[in-house]
Design a protein around this motif. Structure first.
Motif: not given
Length: 376
Positions: A42-46
């Motif tokens: 998961p790209q948790t900056q988004y």
């Protein structure tokens, strides 16, 4: 957190591609996910995506009017192509529990040459004595005037990239008329020494088999069929290969012997001997490939190659056998050294283990015959 919107989706996709994503998933209730060396992260900056977010992103990305509207009360599946400033993407869309999702696969703008495919022979240096570099097999099959060439492997193993490099090699080195039939078009070719016509199923033609029949009236030298999905397409490919055309296509198989069996089993029992005889005459080569996790945390493409010899043709040809004994005989032929690069998947996995590229545990996981791993 950064919201993902139709206004910034191109930038987001380019950033995720630069991060090394081999696939990108946009799914309701999650931030964007990327497959990095085969592991979904998961790209948790988004920000988390809502169903409306995914719908709006799809409508922004989709340039195909057949798929732009997602129906509310019935199943929906779509495959199309889109692009950003950095990459082209193959997009697969669908519904999960009634909510839309998208999976995007980045495709390089420039088609890789044989030397840029990161083959095991290139990673390790010289091939074993008496065995030609794999690209010798690639080049040899693409010099043939007729027949069937298959690139096989699981979804996401890079079959389309390998096929594209085959076509690009011919495009740069030979003068031919090439027709591709794809669903959707992934790599866009620019005619160089050859002339290339690309047709997309659902946009330019109704089906693979129908487009194949039409292509035979257009004086092609080479026909690329994105996938041999059914018996009708396989039959059409057989006819094209038998009438003086070089046909390239893909199937979802991890090894060459299983590919032969898969093709034959597409025919009714009473026609299988005929299919075996026809295949023994037209088959030029099968290149099966897998992307295997490496010790360094990346992935290495491993190939099995069967460039047809007279011995292999005689094994495929029906000779009264009533069981599948010919499959093991085909496997055994790949252990013999060959100037065209013939090799078995399991021997290549062992070679990668010996070179310290992959672990033995991973190699056995991807082996075709793991039960024979220690015996050979």
């Amino acid at each position: 957190m950064i919201p993902v919107t139709p206004e910034n989706i191109s930038t987001v996709l380019d950033d995720l591609t630069r991060a090394g994503a081999s696939d990108i998933q946009l799914k309701t209730g999650q931030p964007p996910l990327i497959a990095l060396h085969g592991v979904w992260t998961p790209q948790t900056q988004y920000a988390l995506l809502t169903g409306n977010d995914v719908t709006n992103l799809h409508q922004k990305l989709c340039r195909d009017t057949r798929y732009r509207d997602i129906p509310d009360s019935q199943p929906w599946d779509a495959d199309y192509r889109t692009s950003t400033s950095l990459s082209n993407f193959r997009v697969s869309g669908g519904k999960e529990h009634g909510r839309p999702y998208l999976v995007l696969r980045p495709l390089p703008r420039e088609i890789p040459s044989f030397n840029e495919l990161r083959l095991l022979d290139d990673e390790m240096g010289e091939a074993p004595h008496g065995v030609g570099h794999l690209t010798e097999g690639f080049k040899w099959v693409m010099r043939q005037k007729r027949g069937l060439i298959l690139v096989t492997g699981p979804t996401g193993s890079g079959k389309s990239t390998t096929l594209a490099s085959f076509v690009d090699h011919v495009n740069r080195t030979q003068c031919h008329n090439i027709i591709t039939i794809e669903d959707p078009i992934e790599f866009v070719f620019r005619s160089k020494r050859s002339q290339i016509l690309q047709r997309e199923v659902g946009v330019d033609t109704g089906s693979f088999s129908g487009a194949l029949r039409a292509a035979l009236r257009q004086k092609p030298d080479i026909i690329l069929v994105g996938e041999m999905r059914d018996a009708e397409t396989i039959n059409a490919a057989f006819r094209a290969a038998a009438t003086g055309h070089l046909v390239l296509s893909t199937l979802h198989n991890n090894e060459s012997a299983a590919t032969v069996e898969r093709i034959i089993n597409e025919f009714p029992a009473e026609e299988q001997n005929r299919a075996r005889h026809a295949l023994s005459e037209i088959l030029v080569g099968i290149f099966a490939q897998q992307l295997v996790p490496t010790i360094a945390g990346k992935r290495q493409v491993i190939h099995e190659a069967m460039v047809l010899t007279s011995n292999q043709r005689s094994i495929i040809r029906p000779n009264g056998e009533t069981d599948n004994g010919y499959l093991q005989s085909l496997r055994d032929t790949l252990k013999a050294r060959n100037p065209y690069g013939n090799r078995s998947m399991d021997n290549e996995l062992k070679r990668a283990v010996a070179a310290g590229i992959i672990s033995e545990e991973v190699a056995q996981e991807y082996a075709i015959q793991p039960e024979k791993w220690s015996a050979e």
